[in-house]
Write a protein that holds these residues in place. Structure first.
Motif, PDB file in Angstrom:
ATOM      1  N   PHE A 127      55.820  27.607  13.037  1.00 44.41           N
ATOM      2  CA  PHE A 127      55.076  26.416  13.466  1.00 44.41           C
ATOM      3  C   PHE A 127      55.961  25.594  14.451  1.00 44.41           C
ATOM      4  O   PHE A 127      57.019  25.192  13.867  1.00 44.41           O
ATOM      5  CB  PHE A 127      54.327  25.564  12.584  1.00 44.41           C
ATOM      6  CG  PHE A 127      53.364  24.542  13.138  1.00 44.41           C
ATOM      7  CD1 PHE A 127      51.843  25.260  13.482  1.00 44.41           C
ATOM      8  CD2 PHE A 127      53.623  23.440  13.345  1.00 44.41           C
ATOM      9  CE1 PHE A 127      51.084  24.357  14.249  1.00 44.41           C
ATOM     10  CE2 PHE A 127      52.661  22.629  13.870  1.00 44.41           C
ATOM     11  CZ  PHE A 127      51.338  23.056  14.233  1.00 44.41           C
ATOM     12  N   GLY A 128      55.324  25.308  15.821  1.00 44.80           N
ATOM     13  CA  GLY A 128      56.356  24.633  16.408  1.00 44.80           C
ATOM     14  C   GLY A 128      56.757  25.474  17.754  1.00 44.80           C
ATOM     15  O   GLY A 128      57.381  25.082  18.595  1.00 44.80           O
ATOM     16  N   ASP A 132      52.130  23.158  22.852  1.00 40.91           N
ATOM     17  CA  ASP A 132      51.187  22.328  21.917  1.00 40.91           C
ATOM     18  C   ASP A 132      49.927  22.879  21.728  1.00 40.91           C
ATOM     19  O   ASP A 132      49.188  22.800  20.644  1.00 40.91           O
ATOM     20  CB  ASP A 132      51.136  20.669  22.404  1.00 40.91           C
ATOM     21  CG  ASP A 132      52.469  20.005  22.282  1.00 40.91           C
ATOM     22  OD1 ASP A 132      53.558  20.597  21.572  1.00 40.91           O
ATOM     23  OD2 ASP A 132      52.860  19.017  22.927  1.00 40.91           O
ATOM     24  N   GLU A 134      48.915  25.838  21.830  1.00 38.80           N
ATOM     25  CA  GLU A 134      49.040  26.991  20.970  1.00 38.80           C
ATOM     26  C   GLU A 134      48.921  26.601  19.719  1.00 38.80           C
ATOM     27  O   GLU A 134      48.468  27.373  18.852  1.00 38.80           O
ATOM     28  CB  GLU A 134      50.107  27.784  21.510  1.00 38.80           C
ATOM     29  CG  GLU A 134      50.025  28.506  22.810  1.00 38.80           C
ATOM     30  CD  GLU A 134      51.200  29.283  23.388  1.00 38.80           C
ATOM     31  OE1 GLU A 134      50.880  30.241  24.268  1.00 38.80           O
ATOM     32  OE2 GLU A 134      52.180  28.764  22.925  1.00 38.80           O
ATOM     33  N   GLN A 135      49.702  25.565  19.232  1.00 34.06           N
ATOM     34  CA  GLN A 135      49.907  25.102  17.983  1.00 34.06           C
ATOM     35  C   GLN A 135      48.652  24.352  17.698  1.00 34.06           C
ATOM     36  O   GLN A 135      48.116  24.994  16.106  1.00 34.06           O
ATOM     37  CB  GLN A 135      51.021  24.041  17.880  1.00 34.06           C
ATOM     38  CG  GLN A 135      52.240  24.517  18.406  1.00 34.06           C
ATOM     39  CD  GLN A 135      52.541  25.910  17.938  1.00 34.06           C
ATOM     40  OE1 GLN A 135      52.872  26.057  16.395  1.00 34.06           O
ATOM     41  NE2 GLN A 135      52.926  26.675  18.518  1.00 34.06           N
ATOM     42  N   VAL A 157      57.511  23.688   9.563  1.00 31.77           N
ATOM     43  CA  VAL A 157      57.831  23.398  10.982  1.00 31.77           C
ATOM     44  C   VAL A 157      59.246  23.942  11.344  1.00 31.77           C
ATOM     45  O   VAL A 157      60.167  23.562  10.971  1.00 31.77           O
ATOM     46  CB  VAL A 157      57.610  21.806  11.009  1.00 31.77           C
ATOM     47  CG1 VAL A 157      57.860  21.596  12.914  1.00 31.77           C
ATOM     48  CG2 VAL A 157      56.018  21.499  10.784  1.00 31.77           C
TER      49      VAL A 157
END
Length: 164
Positions: A127-128, A132, A134-135, A157
């Motif tokens: 994650f990350g 943004d 896409e997150q 993260v």
């Protein structure tokens, strides 16, 4: 194949991510993690999500070292991995005998169709990575498509900076 550069793209875009982790399969081999990392992840899952049997979705599963430990403990694991090179390593783990079942899905977890009804979703160090938007898309997929009612997402993260 033309290599995709992080510096040229200026972002952790899917092309760069695929290239990086394909090269990482050469650098790191089948397990880049510190000794005990997969057992620590198993302990986290057991503490937060409970003991098997449970269905688990592992996003960015790499060479399936964590997925193998989870399946050995009795979880039924579906792992998604973007890098073909890392999937080649993962196939060996997926083919081995485990207490739980392992399913390998090669592809982009932002697009892959893996069904739903997962009791636990794990996103270890992924994650990350990406934009943004896409997150946000990933979080929406977790909550609206993949998680079973009462399910749990464990999201670590990603940070490329490690403490000294």
């Amino acid at each position: 194949m033309k290599r995709v550069s992080l510096f040229e793209q200026g972002t952790y875009a899917p092309g760069w991510i695929r290239d990086f982790y394909s090269q990482a399969a050469v650098w790191w081999g089948d397990d880049p993690n510190e000794p005990g990392a997969h057992q620590a992840r198993l302990a986290i899952v057991q503490r937060l999500a409970g003991l098997p049997p449970k269905r688990m979705l592992d996003l960015g599963a790499g060479a399936f070292a964590t997925a193998g430990v989870m399946a050995d403990a009795g979880y039924d694991v579906t792992g998604i991995e973007l890098s073909t090179a890392r999937c080649e390593l993962a196939r060996k783990v997926a083919a081995a005998l485990h207490k739980g079942k392992i399913t390998l899905v090669e592809g982009n977890f932002l697009k892959a169709d893996v069904g739903g009804g997962y009791d636990v979703i794990c996103a270890w160090e992924v994650f990350g990575l990406g934009l943004d938007a896409e997150q946000r898309q990933l979080l929406k997929r977790m909550s609206s498509e993949w998680l079973a009612p009462g399910g749990l997402a464990i999201v670590e993260v990603y940070t490329p900076v490690t403490p000294m």
